[in-house]
Write a protein that holds these residues in place. Structure first.
Motif: not given
Length: 205
Positions: A68-89
């Motif tokens: 999450l920290i890595s993705d947030l730093l990339k976003l702050k740097n203007g980059e697109v990121v691909h976040r995971p998808v989690y299923s509660y079920t």
């Protein structure tokens, strides 16, 4: 890319965090990006469902916060990121990802986002949603039975074994790092309106 403004919204399970951030997203539409810490639960592909069911999902170690920290730093740097998808079920990550785009305002939401020093240092404004424990438990029972297919017995067992002790050990103490504390969660329309006015100013800068 203009400077990106990051807001963190923390608080106990079923405190009203999601209600607040969804209300802001509905209001500001595509001007803001939302990131939920829950999407960053660690994957357990090699573990059977019965074992995944028993994991402690309220401990900081259950999250891949470094990602999450890595993705947030990339976003702050203007980059697109691909976040995971989690299923509660299924208590696991799915194989898919969802693209997140750098927006002028990014809202990060989750129970433990203020617990991690490196993560909270990336936030410009830190918010803690403070809701009575009995109210949170009632909301959690209703939510988990309705949306996540749980039985009342499993909800109560999880609450007693992990949710309540982890709240007292990690989540409640993180409140001291908040710049703003919102009592009563999503029902607090006054606080919500103040937040909206603040974000309008940020977006118009």
């Amino acid at each position: 890319m203009n400077q990106i403004y990051v807001i963190g919204v923390a608080g106990g399970s079923a405190s009203g965090k999601t209600t607040i951030v969804n209300n802001l997203k509905d209001f500001f539409k595509n001007d803001i990006e939302l990131i939920s810490h829950d999407c960053y639960y660690k994957a357990h592909y090699d573990m059977p469902f019965e074992e995944r069911e028993k994991l402690n999902y309220d401990h900081p170690n259950s999250f891949d916060t470094d990602l999450l920290i890595s993705d947030l730093l990339k976003l702050k740097n203007g980059e697109v990121v691909h976040r995971p998808v989690y299923s509660y079920t299924i208590h696991n990550r799915t194989k898919e990802t969802i693209p997140l785009y750098p927006k002028k305002v990014i809202i990060v939401e989750g129970i433990l986002i203020l617990e991690n020093e490196e993560l909270r240092n990336l936030m410009d404004t830190k918010i803690y949603v403070d809701t009575d424990a009995d109210e949170r438990l009632m909301r959690r029972i209703l939510r988990d039975m309705k949306e996540r297919g749980r039985t009342i017995d499993s909800v109560m067992e999880q609450y007693s074994n992990t949710v309540k002790p982890m709240h007292e050990q990690f989540i409640e103490p993180s409140k001291k790092y908040a710049d703003i504390i919102i009592p009563r969660g999503g029902e607090n329309l006054t606080a919500l309106n103040i937040l909206k006015e603040h974000l309008k100013l940020v977006l118009n800068q």
